[in-house]
Write an enzyme that holds these catalytic residues in place. Structure first.
Site, PDB file in Angstrom:
ATOM      1  CE  LYS A 111       4.091  10.812   1.717  1.00  0.00           C
ATOM      2  NZ  LYS A 111       5.082  10.509   2.409  1.00  0.00           N
TER       3      LYS A 111
ATOM      4  CG  ASP B  38       7.097   5.493   4.659  1.00  0.00           C
ATOM      5  OD1 ASP B  38       7.758   6.032   4.064  1.00  0.00           O
ATOM      6  OD2 ASP B  38       7.052   4.194   4.522  1.00  0.00           O
TER       7      ASP B  38
ATOM      8  CG  ASP C  72      -4.399   9.877  -5.868  1.00  0.00           C
ATOM      9  OD1 ASP C  72      -4.472   9.033  -4.927  1.00  0.00           O
ATOM     10  OD2 ASP C  72      -4.134  11.024  -5.610  1.00  0.00           O
TER      11      ASP C  72
ATOM     12  CG  HIS D  67      -4.014   6.531   2.339  1.00  0.00           C
ATOM     13  ND1 HIS D  67      -4.722   7.387   1.418  1.00  0.00           N
ATOM     14  CD2 HIS D  67      -2.656   6.725   1.647  1.00  0.00           C
ATOM     15  CE1 HIS D  67      -3.839   7.710   0.627  1.00  0.00           C
ATOM     16  NE2 HIS D  67      -2.421   7.301   0.816  1.00  0.00           N
TER      17      HIS D  67
END
Ligand code: ITT
Length: 188
Positions: free
Chosen positions: A9, A62, A146, A171
């Site tokens: 992330k 999240d 993914d 996203h």
């Protein structure tokens, strides 16, 4: 300051925000229990914990994959879907659970909610990346689900996309861009 223990992330946030001139500092402290019942609640728990621990405004992400015929699962449980945190075990379980579902009924989306917490503000931003679940895993890029997610408009998995492509559509990209827009003009 990005509160996350997930290096993927962090890497994506840096790849997305770096080119628009935003440097992402990271914070990885004691992880609070994600006891929320939604992406928003869990993102807020993580951002508040980081802000309270450091006094520095913090944001947290999240996220997860939501499969329509599974009523939105794995959803907020994506990271621990198999009971553990191993990405491949989580993916394999999801594929096994979906093995009898025909391609046309495999709609799924990635969702990312980012919560930002400071002394003055609590605000959130959500990005949704629509697509469907593949029958098998493929590709080596990215992380998590993914390899089993085929984004809308593609016939290859998110793990087969070049990272620059994923990071201009995902996203996470959408949520981060909303946050950037908010800070560029909070009244918009
Ligand atoms: P932090 O809470 O420390 O940020 P985490 O990995 O525990 O890290 P989450 O609870 O938000 O984060 O779980 C997110 C999971 O959803 C992640 O582990 C993946 O399995 C999945 N996921 C989220 N975004 C993804 C993406 O871009 N590609 C693939 N899988 C993703």
């Amino acid at each position: 300051m990005f509160a996350t223990g997930n290096s993927h992330k962090l890497g994506e946030a840096r790849a997305i925000l770096g080119p628009v001139g935003i440097e992402v500092e990271s914070y990885s402290g004691p992880e609070p229990k994600e006891t929320g019942t939604s992406f928003l609640e869990n993102a807020l728990i993580k951002a508040r914990a980081a802000f309270e621990a450091t006094g520095v405004p913090a944001f947290a992400d999240d996220s997860g994959i939501c499969v329509e015929v599974m009523g939105g699962a794995p959803g907020i449980f994506s990271a621990i879907w198999s009971g553990g945190r191993d990405d491949k075990t989580n993916r394999d379980l999801l594929l096994a659970q979906m093995q009898d579902i025909a391609p046309e009924n495999r709609a799924a989306s990635f969702v990312c909610t980012i919560a930002y917490v400071s002394e003055e503000t609590e605000i959130s931003f959500t990005g949704v990346w629509p697509g469907h679940l593949a029958m098998t895993a493929s590709g080596d890029h990215g992380f998590g689900y993914d390899p089993v997610f085929i984004p809308e408009g593609f016939e290859i998995s998110a793990a087969e996309l070049e990272p620059e492509i994923k990071n201009s559509l995902s996203h996470r990209y959408m949520a981060l861009m909303q946050m950037r827009q908010y800070f560029a003009d909070p009244t918009a």
